[in-house]
Design a protein around this motif. Structure first.
Motif, PDB file in Angstrom:
ATOM      1  N   THR A 197       5.158 -34.084  19.059  1.00 39.22           N
ATOM      2  CA  THR A 197       6.134 -33.458  19.946  1.00 39.22           C
ATOM      3  C   THR A 197       7.213 -32.736  19.141  1.00 39.22           C
ATOM      4  N   PRO A 198       7.650 -31.608  19.634  1.00 36.52           N
ATOM      5  CA  PRO A 198       8.669 -30.878  18.878  1.00 36.52           C
ATOM      6  C   PRO A 198      10.074 -31.444  19.045  1.00 36.52           C
ATOM      7  N   GLN A 199      10.232 -32.418  19.966  1.00 37.53           N
ATOM      8  CA  GLN A 199      11.594 -32.894  20.223  1.00 37.53           C
ATOM      9  C   GLN A 199      11.588 -34.360  20.650  1.00 37.53           C
ATOM     10  N   VAL A 200      12.459 -35.132  20.054  1.00 34.58           N
ATOM     11  CA  VAL A 200      12.639 -36.535  20.457  1.00 34.58           C
ATOM     12  C   VAL A 200      14.130 -36.777  20.626  1.00 34.58           C
ATOM     13  N   ASN A 249      22.215 -40.431  21.930  1.00 37.50           N
ATOM     14  CA  ASN A 249      22.748 -39.082  22.121  1.00 37.50           C
ATOM     15  C   ASN A 249      22.366 -38.159  20.976  1.00 37.50           C
ATOM     16  N   LYS A 250      21.295 -38.515  20.283  1.00 37.00           N
ATOM     17  CA  LYS A 250      20.835 -37.679  19.166  1.00 37.00           C
ATOM     18  C   LYS A 250      19.577 -36.930  19.567  1.00 37.00           C
ATOM     19  N   LEU A 251      19.503 -35.740  19.065  1.00 42.68           N
ATOM     20  CA  LEU A 251      18.352 -34.883  19.375  1.00 42.68           C
ATOM     21  C   LEU A 251      17.665 -34.534  18.065  1.00 42.68           C
ATOM     22  N   PRO A 292      18.703 -40.309  13.144  1.00 39.59           N
ATOM     23  CA  PRO A 292      17.303 -40.598  13.447  1.00 39.59           C
ATOM     24  C   PRO A 292      16.462 -40.682  12.162  1.00 39.59           C
ATOM     25  N   VAL A 293      15.679 -41.725  12.103  1.00 35.74           N
ATOM     26  CA  VAL A 293      14.796 -41.906  10.948  1.00 35.74           C
ATOM     27  C   VAL A 293      13.379 -42.050  11.467  1.00 35.74           C
ATOM     28  N   ASN A 306      14.999 -31.583  11.387  1.00 39.02           N
ATOM     29  CA  ASN A 306      16.363 -31.176  11.666  1.00 39.02           C
ATOM     30  C   ASN A 306      16.974 -32.117  12.686  1.00 39.02           C
ATOM     31  N   ILE A 307      18.204 -32.375  12.518  1.00 38.54           N
ATOM     32  CA  ILE A 307      18.867 -33.286  13.445  1.00 38.54           C
ATOM     33  C   ILE A 307      20.059 -32.578  14.043  1.00 38.54           C
TER      34      ILE A 307
END
Lengths: 254, 271
Positions: free
Chosen positions: A208-211, A215-217, A241-242, A2-3
Protein backbone atom coordinates in the motif's frame (compact mmCIF):
# COMPACT_ATOMS: atom_id res chain seq x y z
CA UNK A 1 9.80 5.81 3.66
CA UNK A 2 8.69 9.39 3.82
CA UNK A 3 6.92 10.41 6.94
CA UNK A 4 4.48 13.25 7.07
CA UNK A 5 2.24 14.39 9.83
CA UNK A 6 -1.47 14.68 9.30
CA UNK A 7 -3.50 17.81 10.13
CA UNK A 8 -3.57 16.78 13.77
CA UNK A 9 0.16 17.04 14.07
CA UNK A 10 0.03 20.41 15.71
CA UNK A 11 -1.80 18.79 18.59
CA UNK A 12 1.02 16.36 19.10
CA UNK A 13 4.16 18.42 18.89
CA UNK A 14 6.18 18.31 22.07
CA UNK A 15 5.53 21.31 24.27
CA UNK A 16 2.41 23.30 24.79
CA UNK A 17 -0.05 21.39 22.69
CA UNK A 18 -3.47 19.97 23.45
CA UNK A 19 -3.30 16.20 23.47
CA UNK A 20 -6.31 13.96 22.74
CA UNK A 21 -6.49 10.71 24.63
CA UNK A 22 -8.86 7.83 24.03
CA UNK A 23 -11.01 6.89 27.04
CA UNK A 24 -13.89 4.50 27.73
CA UNK A 25 -16.41 7.31 27.25
CA UNK A 26 -14.81 8.90 24.17
CA UNK A 27 -11.98 11.43 24.05
CA UNK A 28 -10.19 13.36 26.76
CA UNK A 29 -8.38 16.52 25.70
CA UNK A 30 -5.48 17.23 28.00
CA UNK A 31 -4.88 20.96 28.04
CA UNK A 32 -1.33 22.07 28.94
CA UNK A 33 -1.17 24.61 31.70
CA UNK A 34 1.52 26.58 29.90
CA UNK A 35 -0.79 27.61 27.07
CA UNK A 36 -2.28 31.07 27.25
CA UNK A 37 -6.06 31.21 27.02
CA UNK A 38 -5.91 32.73 23.55
CA UNK A 39 -3.53 30.02 22.32
CA UNK A 40 -5.77 27.42 23.88
CA UNK A 41 -8.88 28.74 22.14
CA UNK A 42 -7.00 28.99 18.86
CA UNK A 43 -5.83 25.39 19.09
CA UNK A 44 -9.31 24.14 19.97
CA UNK A 45 -10.77 26.02 17.03
CA UNK A 46 -8.18 24.40 14.76
CA UNK A 47 -9.05 20.81 15.63
CA UNK A 48 -10.57 19.20 12.51
CA UNK A 49 -14.29 18.45 12.92
CA UNK A 50 -13.81 14.75 12.15
CA UNK A 51 -11.86 14.37 15.40
CA UNK A 52 -15.10 14.97 17.26
CA UNK A 53 -17.04 12.41 15.28
CA UNK A 54 -17.53 9.81 17.94
CA UNK A 55 -19.78 6.78 18.15
CA UNK A 56 -23.26 7.38 19.54
CA UNK A 57 -23.28 7.71 23.33
CA UNK A 58 -19.70 8.91 23.52
CA UNK A 59 -18.43 12.40 24.24
CA UNK A 60 -15.38 14.36 25.23
CA UNK A 61 -13.88 15.79 28.38
CA UNK A 62 -11.39 18.58 28.92
CA UNK A 63 -8.69 18.17 31.52
CA UNK A 64 -7.28 21.56 32.47
CA UNK A 65 -4.86 20.23 35.08
CA UNK A 66 -3.89 22.94 37.56
CA UNK A 67 -4.86 25.84 35.33
CA UNK A 68 -7.04 28.47 36.88
CA UNK A 69 -9.74 28.88 34.28
CA UNK A 70 -11.41 32.23 33.82
CA UNK A 71 -15.08 32.87 33.11
CA UNK A 72 -14.04 34.30 29.76
CA UNK A 73 -12.35 31.02 28.79
CA UNK A 74 -15.39 28.95 29.75
CA UNK A 75 -17.77 31.25 27.94
CA UNK A 76 -15.59 31.22 24.83
CA UNK A 77 -15.34 27.45 24.87
CA UNK A 78 -19.08 27.00 25.23
CA UNK A 79 -19.79 29.56 22.58
CA UNK A 80 -17.25 28.69 19.92
CA UNK A 81 -16.55 25.01 20.61
CA UNK A 82 -19.63 23.46 22.21
CA UNK A 83 -22.44 25.31 20.47
CA UNK A 84 -20.55 26.06 17.26
CA UNK A 85 -19.27 22.52 16.68
CA UNK A 86 -21.99 20.62 18.52
CA UNK A 87 -19.58 18.76 20.75
CA UNK A 88 -20.97 16.80 23.65
CA UNK A 89 -18.79 17.60 26.69
CA UNK A 90 -19.19 15.04 29.42
CA UNK A 91 -16.74 16.49 31.94
CA UNK A 92 -14.70 19.59 32.76
CA UNK A 93 -11.77 18.26 34.76
CA UNK A 94 -9.36 20.20 36.86
CA UNK A 95 -7.28 19.92 40.02
CA UNK A 96 -7.47 23.65 40.60
CA UNK A 97 -10.07 24.37 43.33
CA UNK A 98 -11.03 27.72 41.81
CA UNK A 99 -11.62 26.17 38.40
CA UNK A 100 -13.63 23.32 39.88
CA UNK A 101 -15.72 25.83 41.77
CA UNK A 102 -16.32 27.83 38.62
CA UNK A 103 -17.32 24.77 36.60
CA UNK A 104 -19.65 23.54 39.32
CA UNK A 105 -21.25 26.99 39.66
CA UNK A 106 -22.05 26.84 35.94
CA UNK A 107 -23.69 23.43 36.39
CA UNK A 108 -20.93 21.64 34.48
CA UNK A 109 -19.89 18.14 35.42
CA UNK A 110 -16.50 18.10 37.08
CA UNK A 111 -16.03 14.33 37.26
CA UNK A 112 -15.51 11.77 34.57
CA UNK A 113 -18.54 9.62 33.68
CA UNK A 114 -18.76 6.40 35.60
CA UNK A 115 -18.26 3.11 33.88
CA UNK A 116 -21.52 1.23 33.57
CA UNK A 117 -20.22 -2.02 35.00
CA UNK A 118 -17.34 -3.21 37.12
CA UNK A 119 -16.08 -5.50 34.42
CA UNK A 120 -13.47 -4.11 32.06
CA UNK A 121 -15.23 -1.87 29.59
CA UNK A 122 -15.53 -3.31 26.14
CA UNK A 123 -17.36 -0.72 24.13
CA UNK A 124 -19.65 -2.00 21.43
CA UNK A 125 -17.58 -1.63 18.30
CA UNK A 126 -18.84 0.87 15.83
CA UNK A 127 -19.32 -1.32 12.82
CA UNK A 128 -19.78 0.31 9.48
CA UNK A 129 -19.27 -1.93 6.51
CA UNK A 130 -20.85 -0.58 3.41
CA UNK A 131 -22.00 -2.85 0.60
CA UNK A 132 -20.14 -5.69 2.13
CA UNK A 133 -20.94 -9.31 2.14
CA UNK A 134 -17.91 -10.09 4.20
CA UNK A 135 -18.56 -12.51 6.99
CA UNK A 136 -17.76 -10.85 10.28
CA UNK A 137 -17.11 -12.06 13.78
CA UNK A 138 -16.63 -10.15 16.96
CA UNK A 139 -14.17 -11.76 19.33
CA UNK A 140 -13.78 -9.84 22.60
CA UNK A 141 -13.15 -6.41 21.17
CA UNK A 142 -11.46 -7.80 18.07
CA UNK A 143 -13.33 -7.50 14.82
CA UNK A 144 -12.55 -10.26 12.35
CA UNK A 145 -13.41 -10.17 8.66
CA UNK A 146 -13.14 -13.60 7.11
CA UNK A 147 -13.08 -12.50 3.47
CA UNK A 148 -11.11 -10.10 1.36
CA UNK A 149 -12.37 -6.54 1.37
CA UNK A 150 -13.10 -5.02 -2.01
CA UNK A 151 -12.76 -1.50 -3.33
CA UNK A 152 -15.30 0.81 -1.70
CA UNK A 153 -15.83 -1.36 1.35
CA UNK A 154 -14.87 0.13 4.68
CA UNK A 155 -14.75 -0.85 8.32
CA UNK A 156 -14.65 1.39 11.32
CA UNK A 157 -14.03 -0.13 14.73
CA UNK A 158 -13.18 1.06 18.20
CA UNK A 159 -10.86 -1.84 18.86
CA UNK A 160 -8.60 -4.06 16.77
CA UNK A 161 -9.38 -5.39 13.31
CA UNK A 162 -8.22 -8.61 11.67
CA UNK A 163 -8.83 -9.21 7.97
CA UNK A 164 -8.41 -12.85 7.06
CA UNK A 165 -7.91 -12.07 3.39
CA UNK A 166 -6.68 -9.24 1.21
CA UNK A 167 -7.45 -5.55 1.59
CA UNK A 168 -7.91 -4.53 -2.03
CA UNK A 169 -7.12 -1.09 -3.47
CA UNK A 170 -9.88 1.35 -2.55
CA UNK A 171 -10.91 -0.53 0.62
CA UNK A 172 -10.41 1.17 3.99
CA UNK A 173 -10.09 0.21 7.64
CA UNK A 174 -10.19 2.73 10.47
CA UNK A 175 -9.56 1.24 13.87
CA UNK A 176 -9.08 2.64 17.33
CA UNK A 177 -6.68 -0.23 17.95
CA UNK A 178 -4.34 -2.25 15.77
CA UNK A 179 -4.95 -3.72 12.33
CA UNK A 180 -3.82 -7.02 10.95
CA UNK A 181 -4.29 -7.89 7.28
CA UNK A 182 -3.33 -11.48 6.69
CA UNK A 183 -3.17 -11.18 2.91
CA UNK A 184 -2.11 -8.36 0.64
CA UNK A 185 -2.37 -4.88 2.08
CA UNK A 186 -3.31 -2.74 -0.93
CA UNK A 187 -5.93 -0.45 0.59
CA UNK A 188 -5.75 2.22 3.25
CA UNK A 189 -5.49 1.44 6.97
CA UNK A 190 -5.59 3.76 9.93
CA UNK A 191 -4.65 2.21 13.24
CA UNK A 192 -4.98 4.19 16.46
CA UNK A 193 -7.52 6.39 14.74
CA UNK A 194 -8.49 8.10 18.00
CA UNK A 195 -4.99 8.96 19.04
CA UNK A 196 -3.58 5.75 20.53
CA UNK A 197 0.07 5.31 19.67
CA UNK A 198 0.52 1.83 21.18
CA UNK A 199 -0.91 0.23 18.05
CA UNK A 200 0.50 -1.61 15.08
CA UNK A 201 -0.28 -2.55 11.50
CA UNK A 202 0.67 -6.04 10.42
CA UNK A 203 0.45 -7.08 6.78
CA UNK A 204 1.06 -10.37 5.04
CA UNK A 205 2.24 -8.50 1.97
CA UNK A 206 2.93 -4.80 2.21
CA UNK A 207 1.80 -3.15 -1.04
CA UNK A 208 0.00 0.00 0.00
CA UNK A 209 1.25 3.48 -0.75
CA UNK A 210 -0.08 4.88 2.52
CA UNK A 211 -0.42 3.77 6.13
CA UNK A 212 -1.78 5.84 9.01
CA UNK A 213 -0.87 5.21 12.62
CA UNK A 214 -2.39 7.46 15.27
CA UNK A 215 -1.84 10.90 13.79
CA UNK A 216 1.10 9.93 11.61
CA UNK A 217 0.92 9.40 7.90
CA UNK A 218 3.46 7.22 6.14
CA UNK A 219 4.00 7.08 2.42
CA UNK A 220 5.74 4.15 0.78
CA UNK A 221 6.37 2.71 -2.63
CA UNK A 222 8.40 0.00 -4.21
CA UNK A 223 11.44 2.24 -4.55
CA UNK A 224 11.46 3.73 -1.07
CA UNK A 225 11.22 0.55 0.95
CA UNK A 226 12.86 -2.82 0.76
CA UNK A 227 9.85 -4.30 2.51
CA UNK A 228 7.58 -3.94 -0.51
CA UNK A 229 5.53 -7.09 -1.08
CA UNK A 230 6.88 -8.62 2.09
CA UNK A 231 5.33 -9.33 5.44
CA UNK A 232 5.74 -6.33 7.70
CA UNK A 233 5.04 -4.97 11.14
CA UNK A 234 4.60 -1.21 11.38
CA UNK A 235 4.70 0.47 14.77
CA UNK A 236 5.25 3.91 16.22
CA UNK A 237 8.46 4.37 18.12
CA UNK A 238 8.86 7.76 19.76
CA UNK A 239 6.07 8.98 17.50
CA UNK A 240 7.97 7.87 14.39
CA UNK A 241 6.58 5.10 12.19
CA UNK A 242 8.94 2.17 11.94
CA UNK A 243 8.46 -0.59 9.43
CA UNK A 244 10.02 -3.98 9.92
CA UNK A 245 10.06 -6.93 7.61
CA UNK A 246 9.40 -10.11 9.51
CA UNK A 247 12.20 -12.55 9.14
CA UNK A 248 12.12 -15.28 11.71
CA UNK A 249 14.99 -17.57 12.40
CA UNK A 250 13.88 -21.16 12.57
CA UNK A 251 16.59 -22.08 15.04
CA UNK A 252 18.02 -24.65 12.65
CA UNK A 253 21.78 -24.64 12.54
CA UNK A 254 23.61 -25.42 9.39
CA UNK B 1 -38.85 -20.98 -21.42
CA UNK B 2 -37.38 -18.85 -18.65
CA UNK B 3 -34.45 -16.72 -19.60
CA UNK B 4 -31.18 -16.32 -17.75
CA UNK B 5 -30.87 -12.60 -17.08
CA UNK B 6 -27.25 -11.44 -17.19
CA UNK B 7 -25.99 -7.90 -16.63
CA UNK B 8 -22.80 -6.78 -18.33
CA UNK B 9 -21.13 -4.19 -16.16
CA UNK B 10 -17.77 -2.72 -15.25
CA UNK B 11 -17.90 0.44 -13.18
CA UNK B 12 -15.42 2.24 -15.40
CA UNK B 13 -16.53 3.52 -18.76
CA UNK B 14 -14.94 2.62 -22.08
CA UNK B 15 -13.83 -0.89 -21.21
CA UNK B 16 -16.11 -2.65 -23.67
CA UNK B 17 -19.39 -3.40 -21.94
CA UNK B 18 -21.56 -2.59 -24.92
CA UNK B 19 -19.26 -4.31 -27.40
CA UNK B 20 -19.20 -7.39 -25.19
CA UNK B 21 -22.99 -7.40 -24.82
CA UNK B 22 -23.53 -7.12 -28.57
CA UNK B 23 -21.03 -9.80 -29.47
CA UNK B 24 -22.06 -12.27 -26.81
CA UNK B 25 -25.71 -11.77 -27.72
CA UNK B 26 -24.98 -12.39 -31.39
CA UNK B 27 -22.85 -15.44 -30.56
CA UNK B 28 -25.54 -16.96 -28.34
CA UNK B 29 -28.08 -16.39 -31.11
CA UNK B 30 -25.73 -18.13 -33.56
CA UNK B 31 -25.79 -21.12 -31.22
CA UNK B 32 -29.54 -21.24 -31.68
CA UNK B 33 -30.61 -19.45 -28.55
CA UNK B 34 -33.27 -16.77 -28.43
CA UNK B 35 -31.56 -13.70 -27.06
CA UNK B 36 -32.56 -10.14 -26.30
CA UNK B 37 -29.93 -7.48 -25.67
CA UNK B 38 -31.39 -4.73 -23.51
CA UNK B 39 -29.71 -1.34 -23.59
CA UNK B 40 -30.03 -0.20 -19.98
CA UNK B 41 -27.92 2.89 -20.56
CA UNK B 42 -30.79 5.38 -20.63
CA UNK B 43 -29.78 8.69 -22.15
CA UNK B 44 -26.55 7.38 -23.68
CA UNK B 45 -27.70 4.50 -25.80
CA UNK B 46 -25.14 2.85 -28.06
CA UNK B 47 -26.05 -0.79 -28.25
CA UNK B 48 -28.32 -0.14 -31.24
CA UNK B 49 -25.40 1.42 -33.15
CA UNK B 50 -22.99 -1.39 -32.38
CA UNK B 51 -25.59 -3.95 -33.41
CA UNK B 52 -26.35 -1.95 -36.58
CA UNK B 53 -30.01 -1.56 -35.70
CA UNK B 54 -30.24 2.15 -34.99
CA UNK B 55 -32.33 2.85 -38.07
CA UNK B 56 -35.00 0.43 -36.96
CA UNK B 57 -35.54 1.75 -33.46
CA UNK B 58 -39.04 3.15 -33.00
CA UNK B 59 -39.87 2.57 -29.36
CA UNK B 60 -37.67 1.95 -26.35
CA UNK B 61 -38.01 0.19 -23.04
CA UNK B 62 -39.02 3.38 -21.24
CA UNK B 63 -42.02 3.43 -23.60
CA UNK B 64 -42.75 -0.13 -22.51
CA UNK B 65 -42.48 0.78 -18.83
CA UNK B 66 -44.69 3.82 -19.32
CA UNK B 67 -47.08 1.69 -21.40
CA UNK B 68 -46.79 3.91 -24.44
CA UNK B 69 -46.27 0.74 -26.47
CA UNK B 70 -46.23 -2.99 -25.95
CA UNK B 71 -43.05 -4.98 -25.35
CA UNK B 72 -43.47 -6.64 -28.73
CA UNK B 73 -43.60 -3.27 -30.46
CA UNK B 74 -40.40 -2.08 -28.80
CA UNK B 75 -38.35 -5.18 -29.59
CA UNK B 76 -36.17 -4.86 -32.70
CA UNK B 77 -35.47 -8.14 -34.46
CA UNK B 78 -32.06 -8.57 -36.03
CA UNK B 79 -32.72 -10.01 -39.48
CA UNK B 80 -29.16 -11.28 -39.92
CA UNK B 81 -29.28 -13.79 -37.07
CA UNK B 82 -32.44 -15.68 -36.15
CA UNK B 83 -33.34 -15.33 -32.49
CA UNK B 84 -31.48 -12.07 -31.86
CA UNK B 85 -33.43 -9.07 -30.57
CA UNK B 86 -32.63 -5.63 -29.25
CA UNK B 87 -34.62 -3.66 -26.70
CA UNK B 88 -33.24 -0.13 -27.02
CA UNK B 89 -32.91 2.57 -24.39
CA UNK B 90 -34.36 6.05 -24.63
CA UNK B 91 -31.83 8.61 -25.77
CA UNK B 92 -33.91 11.61 -24.78
CA UNK B 93 -34.50 10.61 -21.18
CA UNK B 94 -32.31 10.30 -18.12
CA UNK B 95 -31.58 7.39 -15.85
CA UNK B 96 -34.19 8.68 -13.40
CA UNK B 97 -36.89 7.66 -15.86
CA UNK B 98 -36.75 4.11 -14.56
CA UNK B 99 -36.43 2.55 -11.13
CA UNK B 100 -35.18 -0.88 -10.04
CA UNK B 101 -38.69 -2.27 -9.50
CA UNK B 102 -39.69 -1.35 -13.05
CA UNK B 103 -36.52 -2.96 -14.37
CA UNK B 104 -37.26 -6.16 -12.47
CA UNK B 105 -40.79 -6.15 -13.87
CA UNK B 106 -39.47 -5.64 -17.40
CA UNK B 107 -37.05 -8.55 -17.07
CA UNK B 108 -39.83 -10.75 -15.71
CA UNK B 109 -41.90 -9.85 -18.74
CA UNK B 110 -39.03 -10.78 -21.07
CA UNK B 111 -38.11 -14.04 -19.37
CA UNK B 112 -40.82 -16.33 -20.74
CA UNK B 113 -40.02 -15.50 -24.36
CA UNK B 114 -36.23 -15.79 -24.37
CA UNK B 115 -33.31 -18.03 -23.42
CA UNK B 116 -31.05 -15.13 -22.52
CA UNK B 117 -31.67 -11.51 -21.51
CA UNK B 118 -28.43 -9.53 -21.64
CA UNK B 119 -28.53 -6.16 -19.91
CA UNK B 120 -25.99 -3.60 -21.06
CA UNK B 121 -25.27 -1.57 -17.94
CA UNK B 122 -24.13 2.07 -17.92
CA UNK B 123 -20.81 3.03 -16.39
CA UNK B 124 -20.81 4.17 -12.78
CA UNK B 125 -22.22 2.88 -9.53
CA UNK B 126 -25.26 5.11 -9.24
CA UNK B 127 -28.86 4.73 -10.28
CA UNK B 128 -28.16 3.45 -13.78
CA UNK B 129 -26.08 0.57 -12.51
CA UNK B 130 -28.53 -0.24 -9.73
CA UNK B 131 -31.44 -0.28 -12.17
CA UNK B 132 -29.66 -2.57 -14.61
CA UNK B 133 -28.34 -4.89 -11.95
CA UNK B 134 -31.70 -5.12 -10.16
CA UNK B 135 -33.25 -7.19 -12.90
CA UNK B 136 -30.33 -9.56 -13.36
CA UNK B 137 -29.55 -12.88 -11.75
CA UNK B 138 -26.01 -13.25 -13.06
CA UNK B 139 -23.29 -10.76 -13.96
CA UNK B 140 -20.42 -10.40 -16.38
CA UNK B 141 -17.87 -7.88 -15.19
CA UNK B 142 -15.75 -6.42 -17.96
CA UNK B 143 -12.35 -4.93 -17.23
CA UNK B 144 -9.33 -3.90 -19.20
CA UNK B 145 -5.83 -4.71 -17.93
CA UNK B 146 -5.41 -1.28 -16.38
CA UNK B 147 -5.25 -0.48 -12.69
CA UNK B 148 -8.17 2.02 -12.61
CA UNK B 149 -10.41 -0.39 -14.49
CA UNK B 150 -9.49 -3.27 -12.17
CA UNK B 151 -10.15 -1.16 -9.10
CA UNK B 152 -13.55 -0.11 -10.43
CA UNK B 153 -14.32 -3.71 -11.32
CA UNK B 154 -13.48 -4.69 -7.75
CA UNK B 155 -15.91 -2.06 -6.47
CA UNK B 156 -18.63 -3.30 -8.77
CA UNK B 157 -18.03 -6.93 -7.82
CA UNK B 158 -18.43 -6.00 -4.16
CA UNK B 159 -21.73 -4.30 -4.93
CA UNK B 160 -22.95 -7.20 -7.05
CA UNK B 161 -22.05 -9.64 -4.28
CA UNK B 162 -23.97 -7.58 -1.76
CA UNK B 163 -26.95 -7.62 -4.14
CA UNK B 164 -26.79 -11.42 -4.23
CA UNK B 165 -25.92 -11.82 -7.91
CA UNK B 166 -24.38 -15.15 -8.74
CA UNK B 167 -22.38 -16.24 -10.59
CA UNK B 168 -20.29 -13.14 -11.20
CA UNK B 169 -17.77 -13.79 -13.94
CA UNK B 170 -14.97 -11.76 -15.39
CA UNK B 171 -14.14 -10.75 -18.96
CA UNK B 172 -10.67 -9.29 -19.45
CA UNK B 173 -10.92 -7.13 -22.52
CA UNK B 174 -8.32 -5.54 -24.76
CA UNK B 175 -5.40 -7.57 -23.49
CA UNK B 176 -2.16 -7.07 -25.42
CA UNK B 177 -0.02 -10.20 -25.02
CA UNK B 178 3.08 -8.40 -26.25
CA UNK B 179 2.76 -5.73 -23.58
CA UNK B 180 2.11 -8.35 -20.92
CA UNK B 181 5.26 -10.20 -22.01
CA UNK B 182 7.22 -6.96 -21.74
CA UNK B 183 5.84 -6.32 -18.27
CA UNK B 184 4.04 -3.16 -19.39
CA UNK B 185 0.51 -4.46 -18.85
CA UNK B 186 -1.24 -6.32 -16.06
CA UNK B 187 -1.32 -10.03 -16.78
CA UNK B 188 -4.43 -12.16 -16.51
CA UNK B 189 -3.20 -13.71 -13.26
CA UNK B 190 -2.46 -10.30 -11.72
CA UNK B 191 -6.05 -9.25 -12.33
CA UNK B 192 -7.51 -12.51 -11.07
CA UNK B 193 -5.36 -12.28 -7.96
CA UNK B 194 -7.07 -9.02 -7.01
CA UNK B 195 -10.60 -9.69 -8.21
CA UNK B 196 -10.86 -13.33 -7.11
CA UNK B 197 -13.78 -14.29 -9.34
CA UNK B 198 -14.15 -16.82 -12.14
CA UNK B 199 -12.75 -15.82 -15.49
CA UNK B 200 -15.06 -16.46 -18.41
CA UNK B 201 -12.88 -15.11 -21.17
CA UNK B 202 -9.98 -12.97 -22.31
CA UNK B 203 -10.50 -10.80 -25.36
CA UNK B 204 -7.34 -9.62 -27.08
CA UNK B 205 -6.88 -6.08 -28.33
CA UNK B 206 -8.07 -6.20 -31.91
CA UNK B 207 -8.50 -3.40 -34.41
CA UNK B 208 -11.34 -5.29 -36.05
CA UNK B 209 -13.43 -4.27 -33.02
CA UNK B 210 -13.28 -0.66 -34.19
CA UNK B 211 -14.20 -1.63 -37.73
CA UNK B 212 -17.07 -3.78 -36.53
CA UNK B 213 -18.33 -1.05 -34.23
CA UNK B 214 -18.33 1.50 -37.01
CA UNK B 215 -19.90 -0.93 -39.45
CA UNK B 216 -22.62 -1.88 -37.01
CA UNK B 217 -21.98 -5.58 -37.29
CA UNK B 218 -21.08 -7.65 -34.23
CA UNK B 219 -17.81 -9.48 -34.91
CA UNK B 220 -19.23 -12.81 -33.85
CA UNK B 221 -21.47 -12.73 -36.93
CA UNK B 222 -18.44 -13.13 -39.21
CA UNK B 223 -15.78 -14.70 -36.96
CA UNK B 224 -13.07 -12.90 -38.81
CA UNK B 225 -10.87 -11.90 -35.92
CA UNK B 226 -9.28 -13.07 -32.65
CA UNK B 227 -11.71 -10.93 -30.65
CA UNK B 228 -14.64 -12.58 -32.43
CA UNK B 229 -13.31 -16.02 -31.47
CA UNK B 230 -12.85 -14.88 -27.90
CA UNK B 231 -16.46 -13.68 -27.67
CA UNK B 232 -17.69 -16.87 -29.26
CA UNK B 233 -15.78 -18.85 -26.64
CA UNK B 234 -17.36 -16.74 -23.90
CA UNK B 235 -20.82 -17.51 -25.31
CA UNK B 236 -19.99 -21.22 -25.33
CA UNK B 237 -18.83 -21.06 -21.72
CA UNK B 238 -22.08 -19.31 -20.82
CA UNK B 239 -23.84 -22.30 -22.31
CA UNK B 240 -21.88 -24.54 -19.96
CA UNK B 241 -19.44 -25.94 -22.49
CA UNK B 242 -15.83 -26.49 -21.57
CA UNK B 243 -13.75 -24.34 -23.89
CA UNK B 244 -10.07 -23.76 -23.19
CA UNK B 245 -8.79 -20.21 -23.06
CA UNK B 246 -7.34 -18.93 -26.33
CA UNK B 247 -3.60 -19.01 -26.79
CA UNK B 248 -3.19 -15.27 -27.04
CA UNK B 249 0.57 -15.47 -27.41
CA UNK B 250 0.17 -17.26 -30.71
CA UNK B 251 -2.17 -14.50 -31.84
CA UNK B 252 0.46 -11.94 -30.92
CA UNK B 253 3.12 -13.89 -32.83
CA UNK B 254 0.83 -14.38 -35.78
CA UNK B 255 0.13 -10.68 -35.86
CA UNK B 256 3.83 -9.90 -36.02
CA UNK B 257 4.52 -12.50 -38.69
CA UNK B 258 1.58 -11.27 -40.71
CA UNK B 259 2.89 -7.73 -40.52
CA UNK B 260 6.36 -8.87 -41.62
CA UNK B 261 4.84 -10.82 -44.47
CA UNK B 262 2.79 -7.82 -45.51
CA UNK B 263 5.90 -5.67 -45.34
CA UNK B 264 7.92 -7.93 -47.64
CA UNK B 265 5.13 -8.91 -50.03
CA UNK B 266 3.29 -5.61 -50.05
CA UNK B 267 0.14 -7.60 -49.40
CA UNK B 268 -3.02 -5.78 -48.42
CA UNK B 269 -4.58 -6.28 -45.08
CA UNK B 270 -7.69 -8.37 -45.15
CA UNK B 271 -10.85 -6.42 -44.59
Amino acid sequence: MNILNNPLRKLRRPGAQIKPERTYYGLKFIVPETLTEDELLKQLAGIPPNVYKLPEGEGVSFDFGGRECSRRLILHMINSIVWEKGIKILAWLSVNPESIKLFAAAGLSVTEPEQESESPHTPEPEQVMTESVAERRHIAGLKVVYTSMRSGQSIEADGDVLVWGHLNPGAEIKAGGSILVAGRLLGVVQAGAYGREDVFVWAGSFETPQVRLANKLCYADQKSTTCWRKGVLITLEESTPVIREYKFLSGDKK
Amino acid sequence: MSARVIVTTSGKGGVGKTTSTANIAAALAKFGKKVVAVDADVGLRNLDVIMGLENRVVYNFIDVIEKTCTLKQALVKDKRVPGLYLLPAAQTRTKDAVNPEQMVALCEELKPDFDFVLLDCPAGIEGGFKNAAAGADEALVVTTPEIPAVRDADRIIGMLESMGKSPIRLIINRLRPNMVQDGDMLAKDDILDVLSIDLIGVVPEDESVIRATNNGEPMTMTLDSPAAHAYLNIAERLLGREVPLMDLESYATRGLLTKLKQFFTGGKRRR
